[in-house]
Write a protein that holds these residues in place. Structure first.
Motif, PDB file in Angstrom:
ATOM      1  N   ASN A 195       0.769  -6.534  -3.145  1.00  0.00           N
ATOM      2  CA  ASN A 195       0.005  -5.414  -2.598  1.00  0.00           C
ATOM      3  C   ASN A 195      -1.218  -5.910  -1.834  1.00  0.00           C
ATOM      4  O   ASN A 195      -1.559  -5.372  -0.772  1.00  0.00           O
ATOM      5  CB  ASN A 195      -0.424  -4.475  -3.728  1.00  0.00           C
ATOM      6  N   ALA A 196      -1.880  -6.952  -2.358  1.00  0.00           N
ATOM      7  CA  ALA A 196      -3.047  -7.496  -1.667  1.00  0.00           C
ATOM      8  C   ALA A 196      -2.662  -8.071  -0.307  1.00  0.00           C
ATOM      9  O   ALA A 196      -3.374  -7.879   0.696  1.00  0.00           O
ATOM     10  CB  ALA A 196      -3.711  -8.566  -2.536  1.00  0.00           C
ATOM     11  N   THR A 243       2.869  -4.337   6.183  1.00  0.00           N
ATOM     12  CA  THR A 243       2.232  -3.743   5.001  1.00  0.00           C
ATOM     13  C   THR A 243       3.252  -2.967   4.181  1.00  0.00           C
ATOM     14  O   THR A 243       3.313  -3.092   2.951  1.00  0.00           O
ATOM     15  CB  THR A 243       1.084  -2.792   5.421  1.00  0.00           C
ATOM     16  N   LEU A 244       4.073  -2.162   4.878  1.00  0.00           N
ATOM     17  CA  LEU A 244       5.080  -1.384   4.155  1.00  0.00           C
ATOM     18  C   LEU A 244       6.068  -2.289   3.433  1.00  0.00           C
ATOM     19  O   LEU A 244       6.518  -1.973   2.320  1.00  0.00           O
ATOM     20  CB  LEU A 244       5.820  -0.461   5.132  1.00  0.00           C
ATOM     21  N   GLU A 245       6.383  -3.434   4.027  1.00  0.00           N
ATOM     22  CA  GLU A 245       7.326  -4.360   3.389  1.00  0.00           C
ATOM     23  C   GLU A 245       6.735  -4.948   2.108  1.00  0.00           C
ATOM     24  O   GLU A 245       7.364  -4.905   1.039  1.00  0.00           O
ATOM     25  CB  GLU A 245       7.691  -5.488   4.365  1.00  0.00           C
ATOM     26  N   PHE A 246       5.525  -5.511   2.207  1.00  0.00           N
ATOM     27  CA  PHE A 246       4.932  -6.168   1.033  1.00  0.00           C
ATOM     28  C   PHE A 246       4.586  -5.143  -0.056  1.00  0.00           C
ATOM     29  O   PHE A 246       4.875  -5.348  -1.241  1.00  0.00           O
ATOM     30  CB  PHE A 246       3.676  -6.946   1.443  1.00  0.00           C
ATOM     31  N   ALA A 247       3.952  -4.036   0.315  1.00  0.00           N
ATOM     32  CA  ALA A 247       3.588  -3.035  -0.688  1.00  0.00           C
ATOM     33  C   ALA A 247       4.834  -2.386  -1.280  1.00  0.00           C
ATOM     34  O   ALA A 247       4.849  -2.028  -2.468  1.00  0.00           O
ATOM     35  CB  ALA A 247       2.674  -1.971  -0.072  1.00  0.00           C
ATOM     36  N   GLY A 248       5.884  -2.233  -0.465  1.00  0.00           N
ATOM     37  CA  GLY A 248       7.134  -1.686  -0.987  1.00  0.00           C
ATOM     38  C   GLY A 248       7.735  -2.604  -2.042  1.00  0.00           C
ATOM     39  O   GLY A 248       8.256  -2.136  -3.078  1.00  0.00           O
ATOM     40  N   THR A 306      -2.231   1.747  -0.664  1.00  0.00           N
ATOM     41  CA  THR A 306      -1.950   0.863   0.476  1.00  0.00           C
ATOM     42  C   THR A 306      -0.846   1.431   1.361  1.00  0.00           C
ATOM     43  O   THR A 306      -0.955   1.455   2.602  1.00  0.00           O
ATOM     44  CB  THR A 306      -1.551  -0.528  -0.032  1.00  0.00           C
ATOM     45  N   LEU A 307       0.232   1.910   0.734  1.00  0.00           N
ATOM     46  CA  LEU A 307       1.321   2.506   1.505  1.00  0.00           C
ATOM     47  C   LEU A 307       0.841   3.727   2.277  1.00  0.00           C
ATOM     48  O   LEU A 307       1.196   3.931   3.451  1.00  0.00           O
ATOM     49  CB  LEU A 307       2.468   2.894   0.557  1.00  0.00           C
ATOM     50  N   SER A 335     -11.133  -1.018   2.197  1.00  0.00           N
ATOM     51  CA  SER A 335     -11.288  -1.239   0.750  1.00  0.00           C
ATOM     52  C   SER A 335      -9.923  -1.365   0.117  1.00  0.00           C
ATOM     53  O   SER A 335      -8.926  -0.957   0.672  1.00  0.00           O
ATOM     54  CB  SER A 335     -12.061  -0.082   0.116  1.00  0.00           C
ATOM     55  N   ARG A 336      -9.925  -1.984  -1.066  1.00  0.00           N
ATOM     56  CA  ARG A 336      -8.657  -2.208  -1.749  1.00  0.00           C
ATOM     57  C   ARG A 336      -8.469  -1.207  -2.851  1.00  0.00           C
ATOM     58  O   ARG A 336      -9.383  -0.940  -3.571  1.00  0.00           O
ATOM     59  CB  ARG A 336      -8.628  -3.623  -2.347  1.00  0.00           C
TER      60      ARG A 336
END
Length: 932
Positions: A789-790, A804-809, A830-831, A931-932
């Motif tokens: 997610n990071a 982003t969608l790939e890693f967070a998914g 994040t998504l 922000s995270r």
């Protein structure tokens, strides 16, 4: 927005704004309107609102729920009509626009008039306001069980008074049908029956009146087991004696005026005065209790002068000397004789026995409207014989004792007087010292702190400075040199010498309670719970509870919240003096207390840790689980940390200062897990910095590594980036030396956050990729999901939203097999951000709302605000500007509840967004927070 609001509560609720009818269907919102309206222009505390809105089954966060309802009410009435005070809310409407208040004001006008015709006019106008049962369609057990019966009683009393006036003004026969209806509806109400008998008698129907008397006598005997009261018996005696009732011209009575002089420079106490107003409106007895020197008598006398015009028959006052150092408490019989003298009762009519005198006292007050101030009562037993029997009289009792007996047996409304706020304490000094104080505000502020805001201490300090105005700085230095002790408050007069004043309460304690008081004086933190007090004293909870109750009743401790006890700084100094003069127990007691706090904090941290947190320190043997308070589940853990948070912060400092290094760092570690949920970065920095100083004595790299990491992460959120990187690099080296891959990975994640917040997004992503590689090597699913997610967030910061969608998914897929709701919420956030940037605003809203559902389950308020910020932007970008504004207001309200420094950046972003709503066209997306 409305400038004129009318609220009718004497029957089904009716609301009008500028002549327009308002419809409110929500039950609790109607209850909120009613409670605020009853105190129009005066503060209603949040605690009072919670009591009125929820009798049982409180929501998870009652204060937040109250804030939500107030926000909705502001939308209905206009924000300018509902103000926030230090302790609650104020509805700014004209009291005459609330029918209940207008009803009460008309009754007071009737009380204050000597003209029977005017009295009748006021009473008739008041009675005409009633349309049915008060609060008929408002759902509130408090209103239904307390306010409605009180108003109904006042209505009946007013109706009887109006009928009595009509009786005196003639046409008794016309009143008989109304009185028959009244006695039929209220068959046990003796005043109504007495009026009916008199009306029948004056109409020439004496025989019928005798029959009605037998009827009510039988009813009273059957239903209540009592005989008719004095008034009915007196009417019956006249009927038997063939003496017709007739109007008796009023006689002039010299009303007693015994109140002491009001304090000319009385300051503040608005909330306490409002509580007294409320207490006086709901019961014939009110009490003011509080610790020694807090200003109980000053408040009571000032309030009594404020309301003295409501009591046409005067005021009675007696100092009962319950805690006088030189003289014994006043015998209630002596006080009664003094009152009878003041009421001009001939001596030959006063019985010789005490019970007869008390009965005569109550009889004399029957039908009169007096204010009785019983000052400085020892306990309820001393005050109880002095209570009038008439509901038209008001008795105000002050005491260091809580007077629970009067609450239980006389329905007294209790007002507990606490220390005044800083602003009021400062104003008191300025008024008493004069120009010199106004010219040196910083010195005055320090003097307020050194006096612990205790009014008696402030008065003593002000008196000494007033003798020599140039001595202000000298007196402050004198108090500062005393290091919180009482020497600077010593005086020849025992009534103002703080040691003597405190001793009058302390000397009355049992030996076990006195020991607990001495130990509690040196306990760290602003307050202490039952379990902690038991650990401090080396007792079990069942043994310590009655001791805490004894100290609370003596007002040497204050139970500010259920199960939480505290004393102000000067009382703590007094307790510490006593402890030093007694057995050498404080050091052992502190050790027991720190063991308890550490064991319980570690137990409470377990259900709050994410699956990424696999480490747990090994506590000292003395802090084993057997000394821990029982914690069952995440809700109980959050509640315990919320109750103990400020005390635990102080406990870390105390442990570090007194050589308990292991306790210090492990407490800081456990406490940080809780503080992180609330975004309390300053507190995290404080405790870990204090603990880091302590562990240097241990020469142990493991705790040092953890503390450097936690401290660096907190500094990153506080925008102290150089300090953050220094601590995190130090942690990284210490973890590497210990071959701690998890520690290294988590530190790299924190370094990524710091680099992101400084705009170095490529460096941030590189740290996150390094952390991801370590977590893949370790094979820890939760850590792997967090790192994915990071990395996804890092890609978003570089504009790579599909990546982003790939890693967070991938992270979300892993988290579905884990119970890590915080990580799942962060990933959904994040998504949602990526979908927003790609223009898929509906999908973004869905992700953010799913994240918020998880965060609300976890009570993760700081992270909830972060996600609300983004959700508002997505609604705005989709064209839903109204919803976006509502979401931003929710976020600001949550920040207000959070009350945490270190969230300035987030608040500034929200404020800028709210400002931009007025300037930007609908649908234009704003800049997203990094922000995270």
């Amino acid at each position: 927005m409305s400038n004129r609001v009318e609220i009718d509560l004497l029957g089904p609720m009716r609301l009008r704004a500028d002549g327009r009818t308002l419809d409110v269907t929500t039950g609790r919102l109607r209850a909120l309107i009613a409670v605020l309206a009853l105190s129009a222009g005066r503060t209603v505390t949040v605690a009072q609102l919670i009591e009125a809105l929820w009798t049982a089954q409180l929501p998870a966060s009652p204060r937040r729920s109250v804030q939500t309802y107030v926000t909705r009410l502001r939308t209905l009435f206009g924000a300018d009509l509902i103000a926030t005070s230090a302790t609650g809310y104020v509805l700014h409407v004209d009291p005459d626009a609330v029918d209940v208040l207008r009803f009460q004001r008309l009754l007071e006008r009737a009380d204050g008039s000597a003209d029977p015709v005017r009295q009748r006019a006021h009473l008739t106008e008041a009675l005409a306001l009633w349309r049915g049962r008060p609060f008929d369609d408002v759902e509130s057990d408090w209103l239904a069980g307390t306010e409605a019966p009180r108003l109904a009683e006042r209505y009946l009393g007013a109706q009887e008074r109006r009928i009595a006036l009509d009786l005196e003004l003639g046409r008794p026969a016309d009143l008989v049908p109304e009185l028959r209806e009244l006695t039929g509806t209220h068959p046990l109400r003796e005043p109504a029956w007495a009026l009916l008998l008199e009306a029948l008698d004056r109409s020439g129907r004496r025989a019928e009146a005798l029959v009605q008397y037998e009827r009510v006598r039988a009813r009273l005997s059957t239903d209540l087991g009592v005989e008719p009261g004095p008034r009915l018996q007196a009417v019956y005696a006249r009927l038997l004696a063939h003496t017709p009732a007739r109007r008796t011209p009023p006689t002039l009575r010299r009303a007693p005026r015994q109140l002491p002089a009001d304090v000319p420079d009385f300051v503040g106490r608005d909330d306490a005065l409002a509580l007294l107003d409320h207490a006086a409106a709901t019961s014939p007895v009110a009490t003011v209790s509080g610790t020694a020197g807090v200003g109980k008598t000053t408040l009571a006398v000032h309030w009594a002068h404020r309301v003295s015009d409501r009591f046409r028959d005067g005021q009675l006052y007696v100092n009962l000397r319950g805690f006088d150092p030189d003289r014994p408490p006043v015998d209630p019989a002596d006080a009664i004789r003094g009152f009878l003298d003041a009421l001009r009762v001939p001596h030959e009519l006063i019985p010789a026995d005490t019970d007869g005198q008390a009965a005569l006292y109550r009889s004399v007050l029957a039908g009169r409207r007096l204010l009785v101030l019983l000052d400085n009562a020892r306990d309820a037993r001393q005050a109880r014989p002095l209570l009038p029997g008439s509901a038209d009289c008001l008795t105000l009792v002050t005491s260091r004792d809580q007077l629970i007996g009067l609450t239980a047996t006389a329905g007294a409304r209790a007002v507990t007087l606490d220390l005044p706020p800083v602003t009021d304490a400062r104003e008191l000094l300025v008024r008493r010292i004069g120009v010199r104080a106004a010219a040196a505000p910083h010195v005055v502020d320090e003097l307020v702190t050194l006096c612990a805001r205790l009014p008696l201490a402030l008065a003593v300090a002000a008196a000494r400075v007033a003798e020599q105005p140039e001595s202000l700085e000298y007196r402050v230095a004198e108090l500062r040199a005393a290091s919180g002790g009482l020497e600077a408050f010593a005086a020849d007069d025992a009534t103002i010498d703080l040691r003597s004043v405190f001793s009058w309460s302390y000397d009355g304690l049992s030996d076990p309670a006195a020991r607990l008081f001495r130990l509690a004086g040196s306990a760290p933190g602003p307050d202490i719970g039952v379990a902690a007090a038991a650990a401090l004293a080396g007792l079990d909870a069942d043994t310590v509870r009655p001791l805490l109750g004894e100290l609370t009743r003596a007002h040497l401790l204050t139970e500010r919240r259920p199960g939480r006890y505290r004393a102000h700084d000067l009382l703590r100094a007094y307790a510490a003096e006593l402890a030093q003069a007694g057995p050498a127990e404080p050091a052992l007691a502190l050790g027991r207390l720190l063991d308890h706090y550490l064991a319980t904090a570690l137990a409470a941290s377990r259900p709050l840790r994410s699956d990424r947190e696999t480490y747990e320190p090994v506590p000292p043997p003395t802090a084993g689980p057997e000394v821990a308070e029982r914690i069952t589940g995440a809700d109980a853990a959050r509640a315990w940390f919320a109750a103990e948070r400020r005390t635990l912060l102080a406990a870390v400092d105390a442990a570090a200062d007194r050589g308990y290094a292991v306790h210090a760092w492990q407490l800081a570690w456990a406490l940080t897990i809780d503080l992180d949920w609330r975004g309390r970065w300053r507190d995290i920095a404080r405790v870990n910095s204090s603990a880091l100083l302590a562990v240097r004595l241990l020469d142990d790299a493991e705790p040092a590594a953890h503390l450097h990491r936690l401290l660096g992460r907190a500094y990153g959120y506080l925008d102290r980036y150089a300090d953050a990187e220094a601590h995190l690099q130090r942690a990284l080296r210490l973890y590497a030396d210990r071959h701690d891959l998890v520690g290294q990975a988590r530190t790299l994640r924190s370094l990524g956050v710091v680099k992101e917040r400084t705009g170095r997004h490529q460096e941030s992503l590189e740290h996150d990729l390094d952390a991801l590689a370590l977590f893949r090597r370790i094979g820890q699913p939760a850590g792997l999901a967090g790192a994915l997610n990071a990395v996804g967030w890092g890609q978003a910061m570089l504009g790579n939203y599909q990546r982003t969608l790939e890693f967070a998914g991938q992270a979300l897929e892993i988290l579905r097999g884990l119970d890590d709701r915080l990580a799942e919420a962060a990933t959904l956030d994040t998504l949602g951000f990526a979908h927003h940037q790609l223009g898929a605003h509906d999908r973004a809203v869905d992700c953010f709302e799913r994240a918020l559902d998880l965060l609300r389950e976890l009570d993760g308020l700081y992270y909830e605000v972060v996600t609300l910020r983004k959700l508002a932007d997505s609604h705005e970008a989709a064209g839903d500007t109204v919803v976006a504004a509502q979401v931003r207001r929710l976020a600001v309200a949550a920040l207000d509840e959070l009350g945490e420094r270190g969230t300035e950046r987030l608040r500034a972003e929200l404020t800028a967004s709210v400002t931009a709503e007025r300037d930007e066209p609908p649908g234009r997306p704003g800049r997203q927070p990094a922000s995270r």
